[in-house]
Scaffold this active site. Structure first.
Site, PDB file in Angstrom:
ATOM      1  N   LYS A   1       0.805  -1.226   0.000  1.00 56.45           N
ATOM      2  CA  LYS A   1       0.000   0.000   0.000  1.00 56.45           C
ATOM      3  C   LYS A   1       0.842   1.282   0.000  1.00 56.45           C
ATOM      4  O   LYS A   1       0.432   2.298  -0.551  1.00 56.45           O
ATOM      5  CB  LYS A   1      -0.915   0.017   1.231  1.00 56.45           C
ATOM      6  CG  LYS A   1      -2.120  -0.883   1.097  1.00 56.45           C
ATOM      7  CD  LYS A   1      -2.892  -0.907   2.393  1.00 56.45           C
ATOM      8  CE  LYS A   1      -4.341  -0.566   2.130  1.00 56.45           C
ATOM      9  NZ  LYS A   1      -5.192  -0.623   3.311  1.00 56.45           N
TER      10      LYS A   1
ATOM     11  N   ASP B   1     -10.217   4.263   1.872  1.00 57.59           N
ATOM     12  CA  ASP B   1     -10.516   3.872   3.258  1.00 57.59           C
ATOM     13  C   ASP B   1     -11.129   5.018   4.070  1.00 57.59           C
ATOM     14  O   ASP B   1     -12.050   4.800   4.866  1.00 57.59           O
ATOM     15  CB  ASP B   1      -9.252   3.371   3.967  1.00 57.59           C
ATOM     16  CG  ASP B   1      -8.935   1.919   3.619  1.00 57.59           C
ATOM     17  OD1 ASP B   1      -9.841   1.201   3.171  1.00 57.59           O
ATOM     18  OD2 ASP B   1      -7.770   1.513   3.795  1.00 57.59           O
TER      19      ASP B   1
END
Ligand code: NAP
Length: 286
Positions: free
Chosen positions: A71, A107
């Site tokens: 990520k 997110d």
């Protein structure tokens, strides 16, 4: 739907990828909207990330989700990052579009949509976030952007301090503080409108534990545990018993997936279908 020469591909890259329910969530959405698209899990070892991103682009993928351990490292391989990915310092969604590799982080949006769904107003709210990992960073960026007053509580204070420094660099006068577990953090938890668990305490081997004493919680508080398996963690169970409102991580998972779906397709995501698919994947016998 049948896979044929016009099928467009998306997926997730990570290492390992033992447990992901994203294929079930996205493929159910594609089926429901009769989109000729498929979502596939792809194991990519750390040393293969560069080749994998080039390969996915060459193979005409629409985009991919990115999970551990890529990520953070994937950002340097992309052409552009959206402001949230930049602020969070991590990418969880890539779109290959117009000859460019675009990085997003859905997110924070997923977390804020889940909060909005239960009617929680973040502006001016007193919030305690436990943890400083990638999930905590997304939650904190979402909350600070919405004007919340955030206290970060972490086992390792230095890690919390580093996180707060990066947030201070990004936002004008963010209302954020960091502390270790102790009397002061216990007072903050008691007085918070929202308490977020962004640690793995409550899942797997730690399923019978809570990251803070549930005795600090009570009526008028929302307790949001980002863990979605189990759907009700020990923390949520005890918080609900004490009169607090309890929210598990599934709604955030669905909303972050919905945001990725919308980036890839430009079509509003069928979140009810995605929620049903996730529930089936998490409880296969039922
Ligand atoms: P991570 O990077 O591994 O998070 C580590 C954080 O947890 C650190 O702050 C660490 O503290 C703390 N921690 C770990 N073990 C601990 C323990 N035994 N006691 C106290 N603190 C502990 O993980 P992440 O990716 O941020 O994810 C965190 C949680 O959020 C996971 O449960 C994950 O499943 C969930 N999540 C949910 C969603 C969703 O959509 N619902 C999305 C992302 C993540 P130190 O700094 O002291 O090590």
């Amino acid at each position: 739907m049948e896979i044929n020469g016009s099928t467009r591909l998306v997926g997730v890259i990570g290492h390992p990828l033992i447990y992901t329910i994203s294929p079930q969530i996205h493929n159910a959405a594609f089926d429901a909207l009769r989109l000729n698209m498929r979502y596939v899990p792809m194991v990519v070892e750390p040393g293969g990330l560069n080749r994998a991103i080039g390969g996915l682009d060459a193979l005409n993928f629409v985009g991919v989700n990115v999970t551990m351990p890529h990520k953070e490292s994937v950002a340097s391989l992309l052409d552009e990052l959206d402001p949230e990915a930049e602020a969070i310092g991590a990418v969880n969604t890539i779109a290959f579009s117009g000859g460019k590799k675009l990085g997003y982080n859905t997110d924070a949006r997923g977390f804020m949509s889940a909060l909005a769904e239960v009617g929680f107003a973040a502006q001016g709210a007193r919030v305690v976030v436990i943890g400083t990992g990638g999930a905590a960073r997304a939650v904190i960026v979402g909350l600070i952007s919405a004007g919340a007053d955030v206290v970060v509580v972490n086992r390792t204070k230095e890690r919390g301090e580093r996180l707060v420094e990066t947030v201070r660099d990004r936002f004008l006068k963010p209302r954020i503080k960091v502390m270790e577990f102790g009397d002061e953090s216990a007072d903050r938890v008691k007085n918070a409108g929202l308490v977020v668990n962004a640690t793995p305490v409550g899942m797997g081997d730690l399923a019978d534990q809570a990251p803070i004493s549930p005795d600090l919680l009570g009526p008028g508080q929302l307790v949001f545990d980002l863990i979605y398996e189990p759907s009700e963690t020990f923390l949520l169970h005890r918080a609900a018993q004490r009169g607090a409102q309890a929210l598990g991580g599934l709604s955030m998972l669905i909303h972050q997936a919905a945001a990725a779906f919308e980036i890839w397709t430009g079509i509003p995501a069928p979140t009810a279908v995605m929620t049903e698919a996730a529930a089936r994947a998490l409880n296969p016998g039922q």
